[in-house]
Write an enzyme that holds these catalytic residues in place. Sequence first.
Site, PDB file in Angstrom:
ATOM      1  N   ASP A 135       0.853  -1.176   0.000  1.00 29.75           N
ATOM      2  CA  ASP A 135       0.000   0.000   0.000  1.00 29.75           C
ATOM      3  C   ASP A 135       0.894   1.232   0.000  1.00 29.75           C
ATOM      4  OD1 ASP A 135      -2.269   1.544   0.161  1.00 29.75           O
ATOM      5  OD2 ASP A 135      -2.417   1.416   2.334  1.00 29.75           O
ATOM      6  N   ASP A 158      -4.148  -2.052   5.177  1.00 27.40           N
ATOM      7  CA  ASP A 158      -4.662  -1.560   6.454  1.00 27.40           C
ATOM      8  C   ASP A 158      -6.182  -1.544   6.532  1.00 27.40           C
ATOM      9  OD1 ASP A 158      -5.196   0.455   4.685  1.00 27.40           O
ATOM     10  OD2 ASP A 158      -4.033   2.001   5.706  1.00 27.40           O
ATOM     11  N   ASP A 175      -8.559  -4.701   2.150  1.00 27.02           N
ATOM     12  CA  ASP A 175      -7.310  -5.440   1.985  1.00 27.02           C
ATOM     13  C   ASP A 175      -7.376  -6.853   2.563  1.00 27.02           C
ATOM     14  OD1 ASP A 175      -5.862  -3.264   0.819  1.00 27.02           O
ATOM     15  OD2 ASP A 175      -5.697  -2.370   2.811  1.00 27.02           O
TER      16      ASP A 175
END
Length: 905
Positions: free
Chosen positions: A343, A626, A630
């Site tokens: 990310d 997070d 995800d």
Amino acid sequence: MRVPAPARPGGQADTAGRAPAHALDAAETITLLGTDGRTGLTEAEAAARNVHNGLNVLPAGRPTSALGRFFRQFEDPLVYVLLASAAVTLSLGQLVDSSVIFAVVLLNAVVGLLQESRAEHALAALAGMVTTEVRVVRGGAPIRLSAEQLATGDLVRLRAGDKVAADSLLISAHTLQIDESALTGEAAPVTKVPGALPRATALADRRNIAHAGTVVTRGEGTAVVVAIGAATELGLINQLMTATGVPTTPLTRKLAGFSRRLSIGIVALAVVLFLVGLLRGYRAGEMFTAAVTMAVGAIPEGLPAAVSIVLAIGVVRMARRGAIVRRLPSVETLGSTTVVCTDKTGTLTTNRMTVTTVFAGDRTHEWTGGAPLPPALRECLLTGVLCNDAQPADGTATAIGDPTETALLTAGREAGLDVGAERSARPRVDVLPFESGRNLMATVHRTADGRLSGYLKGAPEKVLALCHDQLREDGAVEPLQRESQRATAEVLARRGLRVLAFATFTPVGEDAFPAGAPPAELTLAGFQAMHDPPRPAAVAAVAACRRAGIAVKMITGDHGETARAIARNFALTDGEPVVLTGAEIAVTPDETLAGVDVFARVSPQQKLRLVTLLQERGNVVAMTGDGVNDAPALRKADIGVAMGRSGTEVAKEAADMVLADDDFATVEAAVEEGRAVFDNIRKFMAWTLPTNIAEGLVILVAIVLGVQLPMLPVQVLWINMTTAVFLGLALAFEPKEAGIMARRPRPPGQALMTADLLRRITLVSVILVAGSFAVFTWQLRTGASVTEARSITVTVFVFAQIAYLFSCRSLDRFRPTGWNPWVFGGVAVMIALQVSILYFPLMNELFHTGPLTIGSWLLVLGLAVTTFLAAELDKFLWRPRRRGPGSPSPSEKGTSAPAPAATTG
């Protein structure tokens, strides 16, 4: 009473072919759902729909009983080998040894059960996200009720601070913004407005839908519930989680394969030994004892314990560097990683928008704060402070609100503006709130002398279209250089910065925005450009991963061009990064997708597809994340990495590892520790297996030659249990070797038993078999008793292992890296124990041993030195070919390693 069916998940059309909810306007949806846009459902209608469609909860999967999960821990070939070893030792009357092995198996099962139970909490945490209270209009009356009682067709009221409990289509909205980062990955709150959208609109762009699990950060609105429970986007993620099992790690798979082959080999060899003995005329009872002795010797009882301890030490070392590991085998998995899908927000960057550049008065100011302010620059910064809904938390330091607006406040404060004083001197009297359709915001303020002043901010193309002049640096007004200003904004945007334009105007009255129209005839004050700055160590960490042959792919909720600029800044590739957005991913074939560097605006399904695709191409994939969106990909990845500070509980529970500091540099540090863990496991295998093989072969040779057994079962157990504990486990504490991150990743399909390792094991095994059998035979021929001959054989094995231990501290270097006091402490204890078994009468009686003569000791020491020198000579002779698993070839050293071929499709 007609009860409409719930919507299909993922914004799909229903079975009747009707458009998904976001493609309909509010009036159509209200009609289709059989509700009323003013009074909502009646209590009776809502209750009937709850009965027909179910409650607004996520379905729980069928639970496995604790007993069933416990017994599942035993379904592993390595456990079968351990149980066989325990049964063998029990049949020999060695109750203590058998109990120890049974205890190890039981402990491993309990630990595995606890780890699996924690992983299954992910679904429970996800289900808990919709358990909240909501404001609903029922029968024309506003009420509060539990979110699980929501029904399709309910009218819900949304206000700042509310958690959205079901997917709802907006009927009305006033400055409504919702934080969807947990669902879509987009960092900035999303402005929501009513109105139908095209069918193909991606999840992150559905501005007319309030999604379950998201949070209202600003404004208010009214919406009609179109999907509940499993039919929501959150429900779709729940289904992906349920369908995505917890994968086995590469280490687990390799140990299982090794254990399977080892157990088959031991059983086959024991049967051969038994049959050979019978053919040579031995009694069946004698051959059973011999076969058991051989099996006990060949089974590496210490290997499972050693692997667990090496992994546990790796967990401790990673924790010291900010990586908290939830599943032990995941420690080693990091070391074999070939691709990291990371990310951006909060991992590569700090997740804190910061103004870096201000363009005002036809001059660019690289923003550092504290410099004297020319009039145009001051007016540009002041506009950012006044045309702003963020609030300073304590009047000076930090701010609360939209990240972009808090960045503007911080820039003004750092430039020397007193935010509180400026706002007090110019109270706001009117506002044109930001809406995505117009992409700007304007405010009107009254000064101390009673005059009105207007300030506006927004997208450069929107603001420039409304301007007719601009401020010079000295504050004077001049005609607008439209094309020049537009080019400036584009240059800033290509640098990966988010650019806002600022303008002033003179209101004609307090009602400055009739019919919601923005003002015209603006004066451009300038531009402010901001970005989410990279974490200081993240750039170096990405470079270190690439040198180690690990491809780094970025997954972000940002727009494509912003993501491309950030990828350049982090040097994710040697050339121009290849970027695909969510809409492009959907129509891109797999062979092309695997070679993409940056994925922008992706959905949870697309993240899961990417991880699966990379794994199918033979990669070991680490995935960071997070948000709720995800979680399926985190669980599917070989190593899921969640953010400890900013991550949702769902992401943490789905992951194998949690980063305490949310920093990509910690991922690189964990990879380094993971490689060290695998090194130490290989060192233990290289050290222990020659002894196990040699013990079995000594028994086999004795039977074939028709002579007495050189060692008894109890003596074999003594060697295996004591040396494994006091010598072998010291290798678990070996420091990582120099240049460990200069290696290429190990090929994912590479077996634990590589050709180099097998050659070393074979060499040392031959030396042990030949040396121990030679001294045993020589002792008997020179008149020694069988007890004395067996005593020297046992001592040869022990001291050869001591000498070989120093060679195994590094498998390809002559001098190990760092100091390991555990090795020297273990050697001292082992020598003391071996002396006790030779010279203490009680130990002599228990283990059928006796004292050695000085001549025997010289033979023992000579064979120990020979073992050490042979292993070191093997390093020297094979050094040109032996670079260690995954290490670079001479031509690769010192170069920036591209991604492995397997990652590029």
